[in-house]
Design a protein around this motif. Structure first.
Motif, short mmCIF file in Angstrom:
data_model
loop_
_atom_site.label_atom_id
_atom_site.label_comp_id
_atom_site.label_asym_id
_atom_site.label_seq_id
_atom_site.Cartn_x
_atom_site.Cartn_y
_atom_site.Cartn_z
N CYS A 83 0.86 -1.18 0.00
CA CYS A 83 0.00 0.00 0.00
C CYS A 83 0.91 1.24 0.00
CB CYS A 83 -0.87 -0.04 1.26
SG CYS A 83 -2.14 1.22 1.31
N TRP A 84 0.84 2.03 -1.03
CA TRP A 84 1.79 3.13 -1.20
C TRP A 84 1.09 4.48 -1.30
CZ3 TRP A 84 7.12 2.89 -1.19
CH2 TRP A 84 7.68 1.60 -1.16
N LYS A 85 1.69 5.45 -0.64
CA LYS A 85 1.22 6.83 -0.78
C LYS A 85 2.19 7.55 -1.71
CE LYS A 85 0.22 11.01 1.87
NZ LYS A 85 0.28 11.63 3.21
N LEU A 86 1.69 7.96 -2.85
CA LEU A 86 2.52 8.67 -3.81
C LEU A 86 2.29 10.17 -3.64
CD1 LEU A 86 1.95 6.54 -7.04
CD2 LEU A 86 3.60 6.20 -5.20
N THR A 87 3.37 10.91 -3.68
CA THR A 87 3.26 12.36 -3.51
C THR A 87 4.05 13.06 -4.61
OG1 THR A 87 3.08 12.12 -1.12
CG2 THR A 87 3.69 14.30 -1.94
#
Lengths: 227, 196
Positions: A207-211
Motif C-alpha cells: 500500500c503506497w502513498k505517492l506524492t
C-alpha cells in the motif's frame, strides 16, 4: 470400450466434423465483451458513488456543517472510503463528481481512461473512481514500474519539456520509500492538454502513498500495488 | 532536451515516450490480446462441443459467444492459464442446458413429425443406425448427454468430466451408464419395430 461406447464415440466425432465458426464471430465476441466491461465499470462506479454519497450523508448527520472544508489550490485531498477487497489499504477514492480543471482542460478525463480528475488547479492527476490498484506490470521484469501523469494550470509542455516535478513514495503497510529518478518528461494530447509524465519504480508490492511536488503545490494519493 | 515525437498510436506528443500508451489503453489492449489468443485457441472446439450438446450450429455459436463474453472479465483472475479450457467447457455445458431445454420443448411440439421419421425395424443400414443414435441422444436428459459428449467426444477422464459437470466421479459413472442403457433400449426397441 464396449461396442456401443465405440459407436457413440464414432458418431460424436463424425457429427462434430463441421465447418469452423462463422466468420465475424470473434468481432461479435469482442464487441459484446467491451460492452459488458463498460456496463460492469459503470455499475461499479455507480455503486462507489452511492457509497460515497451515503458516507457524505452519514458524515453530514454526525458532524457540524462547519467541519467540512473544501480543498483549496495546492491542498491534498484526503483518502475517503475503503473498498472491502483491498484489505487494510485505504486507497484514495476521488470525490464524485471529480475536480473540474480550468479551461482549456477538459472537465473530465477521456472516457477510455475510466477515471476522474483528482486534486486542485495547482496540481491534479486522474484516478479510477474505485481507487487505484496497480497489478499490470511489464512481464518478466519483476519490477513494479509505472508512469504517473500530472497536470497543473499554467504548465506548458512546449515551454517546460522537463518539468521540475518531484514524485516520491512512502509505503503505508510496511517499511519502504522511494524517490523517482530521472527527468520527468512533457506530454500532450488533444483530449488531455499539457501534462507531466514521470516514470516511477516502486520497490515492493503493498500500500503506497505517492506524492508529487510541483512549484508550491503538493498532491498525494494512495495506491494498492499487487503482483 | 530530447526530440519531440508524434505518436500516432496514442495521438500524443511526447519527448521520451514514442510508443507511450496510457495506462487505461494498455490494460484494455492486453485484455483484448488475451481474449484473442484464447479465442483462436479454443473457440473452434467449444463450438463443436456446443453443437453436440444442443444439436444446432447457430445455438452453439451463440453459446460460445456468451461463454467468452462471460469469461472475459475473469481472465485477470486466472492464475493458471490451463484452467481456461475447464472454465470454458463448464460454461458451455451450463449455457447449453437452458438452450437444450428450449430446443427440446420445440421438438416435443413437433413430436409427431419426429416419430414418423424414426427409423423402423429391418432398416439396419449405417445411415439408419446413425439416425437412431442421433434421435436417442437428443432425447437424453441434458446431463446424461453432456457426460457422453465429454467422455466419448472430448475424451475426458471420468475425473475431468466430473470437474466440468461439477459433480462426483460416481455421478459421472451413473450418468454415462444410464445414458448407454437408454441408447441400448432405444436400439432394441427399434429392432423390434417399436417407436420410442
Amino acid at each position: 470400450m464396449s461396442d456401443i461406447e465405440r459407436q457413440i464415440a464414432d458418431f460424436l466425432h463424425e457429427e462434430a466434423n463441421r465447418p469452423a465458426p462463422s466468420s465475424g464471430m470473434y468481432e461479435r465476441v469482442l464487441r459484446r465483451a467491451k460492452v459488458r466491461k463498460m456496463v460492469t465499470a459503470t455499475v461499479a462506479g455507480l455503486a462507489v458513488f452511492a457509497v460515497v454519497i451515503a458516507g457524505v450523508v452519514t458524515a453530514g448527520t454526525l458532524r457540524a456543517p462547519s467541519s467540512i472544508k473544501s480543498a483549496g489550490p495546492g491542498a491534498s485531498p484526503q483518502p475517503s472510503a475503503t473498498p472491502p477487497e483491498t484489505g487494510d489499504c485505504r486507497r484514495t477514492i476521488p470525490p464524485q463528481p471529480g475536480f473540474v480543471p480550468p479551461k482549456p482542460y477538459p472537465p473530465q478525463p477521456p472516457e477510455r481512461e475510466k477515471a476522474v480528475w483528482y486534486g486542485s488547479a495547482a496540481l491534479w492527476t486522474m484516478l479510477s473512481p474505485e481507487g487505484e490498484t496497480w497489478d499490470e506490470f511489464p512481464p518478466d521484469s519483476g519490477r513494479f514500474t509505472d508512469k504517473t501523469l500530472w497536470w497543473s494550470d499554467g504548465y506548458s509542455w512546449t515551454e517546460e519539456p522537463t518539468p521540475s516535478i518531484r514524485v516520491t513514495g512512502q509505503r503505508l503497510d510496511g517499511p519502504g520509500s522511494f524517490e523517482a529518478e530521472g527527468p520527468v518528461t512533457n506530454g500532450f494530447r488533444e483530449d488531455m492538454g499539457s501534462f507531466m509524465l514521470g516514470g516511477i519504480e516502486i520497490p515492493t508490492a503493498g500500500c503506497w502513498k505517492l506524492t508529487a511536488k510541483y512549484r508550491d503545490a503538493e498532491l498525494s494519493y494512495v495506491v494498492l500495488v499487487k503482483r | 532536451m530530447a526530440a519531440t515525437f508524434w505518436s500516432s498510436r496514442s495521438s500524443s506528443y511526447c519527448d521520451v515516450c514514442v510508443n507511450w500508451t496510457s495506462p487505461g489503453e494498455a490494460v484494455t489492449k492486453r485484455g483484448e490480446q488475451r481474449l484473442a489468443d484464447l479465442y483462436w485457441r479454443h473457440a473452434d472446439d467449444a463450438v463443436r462441443l456446443g453443437f453436440l450438446l444442443t444439436g444446432d450450429q447457430h445455438s452453439a455459436e451463440d453459446i460460445v459467444q456468451d461463454a467468452f463474453v462471460r469469461l472475459f472479465g475473469r481472465f485477470q483472475e486466472l492464475t493458471n492459464p490451463d484452467a481456461f479450457e475447464l472454465y470454458l467447457r463448464r460454461t458451455v455445458v451450463n449455457l447449453s442446458r437452458d438452450r437444450f431445454r428450449r430446443l427440446r420443448l420445440e421438438r416435443d411440439l413437433g413430436a409427431r413429425e419426429a416419430n414418423s421419421s424414426f427409423p423402423q425395424a429391418g432398416l439396419a443400414s449405417q445411415i439408419e443406425d446413425r439416425e437412431l443414435i442421433r434421435h436417442a441422444l437428443r432425447n437424453l436428459p441434458h446431463r446424461q448427454r453432456a457426460a457422453l459428449v465429454l467422455r466419448f467426444y472430448a475424451d475426458l477422464s471420468e475425473r475431468d468430466t466430473a470437474e466440468v459437470l461439477q459433480c462426483s466421479v460416481a455421478a459421472v459413472k451413473s450418468l454415462v451408464s444410464r445414458a448407454i442403457t437408454s441408447l441400448r433400449n432405444a436400439r432394441e426397441n427399434s429392432m423390434r419395430g417399436e417407436v420410442p
